[in-house]
Design a protein around this motif. Structure first.
Motif, PDB file in Angstrom:
ATOM      1  N   GLN A  41       0.843  -1.185   0.000  1.00 17.48           N
ATOM      2  CA  GLN A  41       0.000   0.000   0.000  1.00 17.48           C
ATOM      3  C   GLN A  41       0.883   1.243   0.000  1.00 17.48           C
ATOM      4  N   ILE A  42       0.692   2.116  -0.998  1.00 18.82           N
ATOM      5  CA  ILE A  42       1.473   3.350  -1.114  1.00 18.82           C
ATOM      6  C   ILE A  42       0.754   4.453  -0.345  1.00 18.82           C
ATOM      7  N   ILE A  43       1.489   5.129   0.548  1.00 20.68           N
ATOM      8  CA  ILE A  43       0.980   6.303   1.259  1.00 20.68           C
ATOM      9  C   ILE A  43       1.850   7.479   0.872  1.00 20.68           C
ATOM     10  N   PHE A  44       1.278   8.393   0.090  1.00 20.79           N
ATOM     11  CA  PHE A  44       2.032   9.517  -0.476  1.00 20.79           C
ATOM     12  C   PHE A  44       1.645  10.779   0.303  1.00 20.79           C
ATOM     13  N   ASP A  45       2.589  11.278   1.108  1.00 21.08           N
ATOM     14  CA  ASP A  45       2.385  12.506   1.876  1.00 21.08           C
ATOM     15  C   ASP A  45       3.046  13.654   1.127  1.00 21.08           C
ATOM     16  N   GLY A  46       2.248  14.638   0.721  1.00 23.74           N
ATOM     17  CA  GLY A  46       2.778  15.772  -0.038  1.00 23.74           C
ATOM     18  C   GLY A  46       2.595  15.623  -1.527  1.00 23.74           C
ATOM     19  N   SER A  47       1.612  14.814  -1.932  1.00 26.13           N
ATOM     20  CA  SER A  47       1.404  14.565  -3.363  1.00 26.13           C
ATOM     21  C   SER A  47       0.875  15.788  -4.092  1.00 26.13           C
ATOM     22  N   ASP A  48       0.337  16.744  -3.325  1.00 31.56           N
ATOM     23  CA  ASP A  48      -0.190  17.949  -3.977  1.00 31.56           C
ATOM     24  C   ASP A  48       0.760  19.135  -3.848  1.00 31.56           C
ATOM     25  N   GLN A  49       1.991  18.876  -3.353  1.00 28.18           N
ATOM     26  CA  GLN A  49       2.963  19.951  -3.156  1.00 28.18           C
ATOM     27  C   GLN A  49       3.943  19.962  -4.331  1.00 28.18           C
ATOM     28  N   PRO A  50       3.982  21.012  -5.113  1.00 28.38           N
ATOM     29  CA  PRO A  50       4.883  21.039  -6.273  1.00 28.38           C
ATOM     30  C   PRO A  50       6.338  21.084  -5.823  1.00 28.38           C
ATOM     31  N   GLY A  51       7.158  20.229  -6.388  1.00 26.52           N
ATOM     32  CA  GLY A  51       8.589  20.206  -6.092  1.00 26.52           C
ATOM     33  C   GLY A  51       9.379  20.433  -7.359  1.00 26.52           C
ATOM     34  N   MET A  52       9.655  21.686  -7.675  1.00 31.27           N
ATOM     35  CA  MET A  52      10.324  22.039  -8.932  1.00 31.27           C
ATOM     36  C   MET A  52      11.827  21.906  -8.764  1.00 31.27           C
ATOM     37  N   ILE A  53      12.441  21.127  -9.660  1.00 29.23           N
ATOM     38  CA  ILE A  53      13.889  20.973  -9.675  1.00 29.23           C
ATOM     39  C   ILE A  53      14.376  21.183 -11.098  1.00 29.23           C
TER      40      ILE A  53
ATOM     41  N   ARG B  21       3.190  -1.402   4.184  1.00 25.11           N
ATOM     42  CA  ARG B  21       2.949  -0.092   3.573  1.00 25.11           C
ATOM     43  C   ARG B  21       4.263   0.522   3.121  1.00 25.11           C
ATOM     44  N   VAL B  22       4.174   1.285   2.044  1.00 26.19           N
ATOM     45  CA  VAL B  22       5.327   2.017   1.510  1.00 26.19           C
ATOM     46  C   VAL B  22       5.001   3.498   1.655  1.00 26.19           C
ATOM     47  N   TYR B  23       5.890   4.208   2.339  1.00 24.70           N
ATOM     48  CA  TYR B  23       5.661   5.622   2.618  1.00 24.70           C
ATOM     49  C   TYR B  23       6.483   6.463   1.655  1.00 24.70           C
ATOM     50  N   LEU B  24       5.774   7.346   0.965  1.00 19.69           N
ATOM     51  CA  LEU B  24       6.406   8.267   0.026  1.00 19.69           C
ATOM     52  C   LEU B  24       6.099   9.676   0.520  1.00 19.69           C
ATOM     53  N   GLU B  25       7.153  10.479   0.745  1.00 20.22           N
ATOM     54  CA  GLU B  25       6.979  11.795   1.343  1.00 20.22           C
ATOM     55  C   GLU B  25       7.704  12.832   0.508  1.00 20.22           C
ATOM     56  N   MET B  26       7.072  13.979   0.303  1.00 20.28           N
ATOM     57  CA  MET B  26       7.653  15.085  -0.472  1.00 20.28           C
ATOM     58  C   MET B  26       7.653  16.331   0.417  1.00 20.28           C
ATOM     59  N   GLN B  27       8.818  16.977   0.530  1.00 18.32           N
ATOM     60  CA  GLN B  27       8.955  18.188   1.331  1.00 18.32           C
ATOM     61  C   GLN B  27       9.727  19.225   0.542  1.00 18.32           C
ATOM     62  N   VAL B  28       9.285  20.480   0.649  1.00 16.21           N
ATOM     63  CA  VAL B  28       9.984  21.600   0.013  1.00 16.21           C
ATOM     64  C   VAL B  28      10.176  22.660   1.086  1.00 16.21           C
ATOM     65  N   GLU B  29      11.419  22.840   1.518  1.00 19.65           N
ATOM     66  CA  GLU B  29      11.712  23.833   2.537  1.00 19.65           C
ATOM     67  C   GLU B  29      13.189  24.178   2.486  1.00 19.65           C
ATOM     68  N   GLY B  30      13.479  25.440   2.843  1.00 16.26           N
ATOM     69  CA  GLY B  30      14.860  25.894   2.883  1.00 16.26           C
ATOM     70  C   GLY B  30      15.548  25.860   1.535  1.00 16.26           C
ATOM     71  N   GLY B  31      14.810  25.993   0.447  1.00 18.56           N
ATOM     72  CA  GLY B  31      15.436  25.963  -0.872  1.00 18.56           C
ATOM     73  C   GLY B  31      15.821  24.578  -1.328  1.00 18.56           C
ATOM     74  N   ARG B  32      15.292  23.522  -0.679  1.00 12.52           N
ATOM     75  CA  ARG B  32      15.613  22.139  -1.049  1.00 12.52           C
ATOM     76  C   ARG B  32      14.313  21.381  -1.281  1.00 12.52           C
ATOM     77  N   VAL B  33      14.381  20.467  -2.252  1.00 14.20           N
ATOM     78  CA  VAL B  33      13.256  19.573  -2.535  1.00 14.20           C
ATOM     79  C   VAL B  33      13.717  18.175  -2.116  1.00 14.20           C
ATOM     80  N   VAL B  34      13.041  17.609  -1.108  1.00 12.44           N
ATOM     81  CA  VAL B  34      13.461  16.328  -0.542  1.00 12.44           C
ATOM     82  C   VAL B  34      12.321  15.331  -0.695  1.00 12.44           C
ATOM     83  N   ALA B  35      12.633  14.201  -1.352  1.00  9.77           N
ATOM     84  CA  ALA B  35      11.676  13.100  -1.489  1.00  9.77           C
ATOM     85  C   ALA B  35      12.238  11.891  -0.759  1.00  9.77           C
TER      86      ALA B  35
END
Length: 899
Positions: free
Chosen positions: A752-764, A791-805
């Motif tokens: 089961q994929i759990i995607f946290d931050g799927s609606d947060q744009p991460g431009m690189i 479960r498989v956890y997928l997380e997207m964060q954009v902060e401090g000028g960095r895009v971290v997946a």
């Protein structure tokens, strides 16, 4: 050459044995020079002297001291008996007036009040200990604790006519009237405070050591007063000591008297028990009788000889006079007889200490039965040890003297014959042992170190001797300690004697052979210096030969300075050696400057080679001496580095070409295999096992194709032969796409994929094709190795000028590798390699991430597998945003026009 090795060895062993026995004899004298005896005051240790060997025990200092201690114990015991006994029996219910008791001890505080307790309560109280607790109260409550203090009877007028407080005062009518007038003269609003202040001042003055005060923030005074914790009640049932006092002064005195009484009686009771056990009838060899006649005519007799208890004084005197050691003293008539070594002044001093308990009519008889029929008391034990030790001390001393003489005689013989052997004609010849060639300075240092070690050992021996007899262990333990101590002394004697002889005989052999100088460090140093000078002078190497000009340079300067000093009185003549030295210094300075410049050129060449110019060459023709050799070495190093780099590059290129060519050669037949397998699948063969064979061929050929592609991709990455098409990229959309494409495969393993931050744009800013390869590899890794049903956890964060997946999943097998090892080439989490995969997926993902200026991390926590992708955030330039907005407006206008 015939050496007397065996003979010297045997004599040396005898000599060391003599030293061993000598230390044992010394230990025996030391150990037997002390006598430990148990008394009422604990264990006493006495030192025995060999001078006591001809005396009897009854004439020894030990006997006299034991007798004095016994007399002191008995006199103290009589006092204690009078305090705690009734009708010669311990009376636990005896009533004790604490003020009277404390005053009798001469340590009590004068007090007009008292309290009476039962003896047993006071003794138990003393064993528990006296405790105090702080009572806290205001100043007014404190001064009025025992009743109001403002009444006139508590005050009087001093010499100046001023009011002062007194606890109780007897005054005439006139004095009372004067006090009353002085009180009424104080304003009524201030009268109470003024009178309480006078009372408080009086109490603090009289009991300054007990009362503590503190002034609060509001100006009021708080009083802290330690009051004794009343553990037991008095005989009249009153538990509070304050009930027996009418003011604080009396209470403080009464409290101090109570503490003194409690502590004294507890100590007295313990002494009473000890002395009763030691001096009861038939318990020891000491006999006593003490008879007192009180002023009211009552006669009391204390004795441990029951048969004389009711006898007359003369009969008791006759009884005690029969003993060889006795003492008889009548203080009232100053009659004193005895032969124990104790004087009248000594016993008078003892009695004076307890004069409150001994009336004038007191008679004392004390004796010791010197036949010692009762075993176990201090006199018996001391006599037994004395008789065993003292007569034998001289034997030990005499044996020690004989051992010293034997040790010296053998030492003299071995000294004379040290280093002497005999040839075939029985002529004496000298020889040296191996130890005799050790530098004499080192031998002397070792000898001094041995002396220091011997000093430390001596201190340890003395400490051991003290511990043997100062120990209060049991007899068996003490004997074991003594045996061990004898062994320590023996080892010390053997070791010290052996060490001394080794050094001494070596020195003797050196002196006889005249090699003290030839086998010395100073001789080696001087000879080595001479050889070094010869080596320097004769050597052709410039690095060594330069030492001679340098030394000559120093000598020339010193000679010039010295010559100028000698010629200072010869006019300007002193300038000649000075100018010569200056010219020489200038020449040497120019040469050193030039040499330094050449060294700077060499350092610059080394720096350039270090920075990558491996083809750089130094011009050795312009250099001289050591600098030329150094330059040649640097050029050779650069050439070696160039060759090594060229070889390494060729090897890497060969590896890359090999992988590329082999992969290309594999692709041709592999493509044919895949095509033929596809044709076979189209035939729709249903027979078994043909259908299974086709499925296996299809699976393995696809796996081989994937491995070939991975090898080519890894080769390009490692050789840097990849071209990146960098452009703005939304990493979130790419991850959402991957989740959609791998949903079927993930569903097969119930992941089961759990995607946290799927609606947060991460431009690189990255290559979309390479980024898809990275994400594809990561999802394939999850499909292969994730634990089914998790479960498989997928997380997207954009902060401090960095895009971290981050991707996290649970591994289906134990991970016995480190995170960084999993991203190396051909490393797989499945150590048995039974699952699909090439071992290159994470390696390719990591290197592609780093090639696009990102960071790739693998973290393991037990079976938790976590991957982090970290990229710089892409910030669209303002001009580009303006262009995009204009395009959007134009598109909207076009749409409206079409409508």
């Amino acid at each position: 050459m015939r050496k007397q090795t065996l003979k010297r060895l045997v004599l040396g062993l005898v000599q060391q044995t003599a030293a061993l026995l000598l230390l044992v004899a010394i230990a025996a004298v030391l150990f037997n020079s002390y006598l430990a005896v148990d008394t009422a005051d604990g264990t006493k240790v006495y030192e025995l002297s060999p001078l006591d060997a001809e005396t009897e025990f009854e004439d020894s200092v030990i006997f006299h001291d034991l007798f004095r201690s016994a007399v002191s114990d008995i006199l103290q015991l009589m006092v204690i008996k009078g305090e705690i006994e009734t009708n010669d029996q311990f009376d636990p219910y005896k009533k004790i007036d604490i003020t009277k008791f404390a005053s009798a001890k001469s340590g009590g505080v004068d007090c007009t009040v008292t309290a009476v307790y039962e003896l047993e309560d006071l003794i138990k109280w003393g064993r528990y200990g006296v405790e105090y607790t702080d009572r806290i109260m205001s100043m007014s409550d404190f001064v009025n604790y025992f009743g109001p203090v403002t009444s006139p009877e508590h005050f009087k007028l001093d010499g100046d006519g001023q009011l002062e407080f007194v606890a109780e005062a007897e005054q005439t009518v006139e004095e009372q009237d004067a006090v009353l007038r002085a009180i009424e003269a104080i304003p009524e609003s201030q009268r109470t405070d003024r009178l309480e202040d006078l009372a408080f001042t009086y109490f603090v003055k009289e009991s300054a050591q007990d009362i503590r005060v503190s002034r609060e923030d509001d100006g009021t005074i708080t009083v802290y007063f330690p009051m004794i914790v009343n553990r037991y009640a008095t005989v009249d049932g009153e538990k509070q000591l304050t009930a027996h006092a009418s003011n604080w002064v009396d209470y403080i005195a009464l409290q101090n008297n109570l503490e003194l009484t409690v502590n004294t009686l507890a100590a007295s009771y313990e002494q009473y028990q000890n002395c009763n056990d030691l001096y009861r009838e038939n318990a020891g060899n000491l006999k006593y009788a003490v008879r007192m006649v009180t002023p009211d005519g009552i006669t009391r007799t204390y004795t441990n000889v029951s048969e004389i208890e009711n006898s007359s004084d003369n009969e008791i005197t006759d009884y005690f006079s029969e003993y060889r050691r006795y003492l008889i003293y009548y203080p009232d008539s100053l009659e004193f007889t005895g032969n124990t070594g104790m004087t009248e002044s000594e016993i008078y001093h003892y009695l004076k200490e307890y004069d409150y308990a001994y009336p004038d009519m007191t008679h004392i008889w004390i004796a010791v039965d010197t036949n010692y029929p009762v075993a176990g008391d201090s006199f018996y034990n001391a006599n037994v040890v004395f008789q065993r030790i003292v007569p034998n001390i001289w034997y030990l001393i005499g044996g020690g003297i004989l051992l010293v003489v034997l040790w010296l005689l053998i030492g003299i013989y071995l000294t004379v014959t040290a280093g002497v052997a005999y040839d075939e004609e029985d002529e004496p010849v000298l020889y040296l042992n191996g130890i005799d060639h050790v530098w004499i300075e080192f031998m002397l240092l070792a000898f001094v170190a041995c002396i220091y070690a011997g000093r430390i050992g001596y201190d340890y021996l003395m400490d051991t001797a003290n511990r043997v007899y100062l120990s209060h262990a049991e007899i068996q333990g003490r004997e074991y300690t003594r045996l061990a101590a004898y062994g320590v002394f023996a080892i010390y004697g053997f070791t010290v004697s052996m060490g001394f002889n080794v050094f001494w005989y070596s020195f003797m052999r050196r002196i006889k052979s005249h090699n003290m100088w030839s086998d010395s460090f100073l001789h080696w140093l001087t000879s080595s210096f001479g050889k070094a000078v010869h080596f320097v002078v004769s050597h052709r190497n410039s690095a060594i030969s330069s030492l001679i000009p340098y030394n000559l340079f120093l000598l020339a300067n010193l000679a010039g300075i010295f010559a100028a000093y000698l010629l200072r009185d010869r006019g300007a003549l002193w300038l000649l050696p000075a100018l010569a030295a200056i010219v020489l210094d200038g020449i040497v300075g120019v040469l050193r400057f030039k040499q330094k410049a050449e060294q700077i050129d060499i350092v610059e060449g080394i720096r350039r080679i270090r920075d990558g110019e491996v083809d750089y060459k130094l011009d050795t023709e312009a250099l001289h001496g050591d600098n030329r050799e150094m330059a040649d070495a640097v050029n050779n190093i650069g050439e070696g580095i160039r060759k090594a780099v060229s070889t390494s590059m060729k090897d890497e290129q060969m590896k890359s070409d090999l992988i590329t060519n082999v992969s290309h050669d594999i692709k041709t037949p592999l493509t044919s295999i895949i095509n033929y397998v596809d044709l076979l699948k189209r035939l729709k063969i249903t027979e078994e096992p043909a259908q299974s064979y086709i499925a296996v061929l299809d699976s393995k050929s696809q796996r081989l194709k994937q491995l070939t592609d991975d090898l080519v991709e890894a080769s390009k990455i490692s050789s840097g032969n990849i071209v990146l098409n960098l452009e703005p990229l939304n990493l979130t959309e790419l991850l959402n796409q991957a989740v959609g494409e791998f949903s079927d495969r993930l569903g097969e393993k119930k992941l089961q994929i759990i995607f946290d931050g799927s609606d947060q744009p991460g431009m690189i800013y990255a290559d979309s094709r390479r980024m898809w390869r990275i994400i594809e590899n990561l999802f394939q890794n999850i499909c292969k190795y994730a634990l089914e049903g998790t479960r498989v956890y997928l997380e997207m964060q954009v902060e401090g000028g960095r895009v971290v997946a981050s991707l996290k999943n649970i591994s289906d097998r134990p991970m016995n590798l480190k995170g960084e090892e999993l991203s190396e080439r051909f490393i797989r989490g499945d150590a048995s390699r039974t699952t699909e995969g090439s071992g290159l997926g994470l390696y390719i993902a990591k290197n592609l991430t780093q090639a696009q200026h990102g960071e790739f991390q693998i973290r393991l926590d037990g079976d938790l597998f976590k991957i982090l992708l970290d990229f710089p955030e892409y910030i669209r330039p303002a001009a580009e945003e303006t262009i995009d907005e204009k395009k959007k407006v134009n598109e909207e206008d076009s749409d409206k026009a079409e409508e």
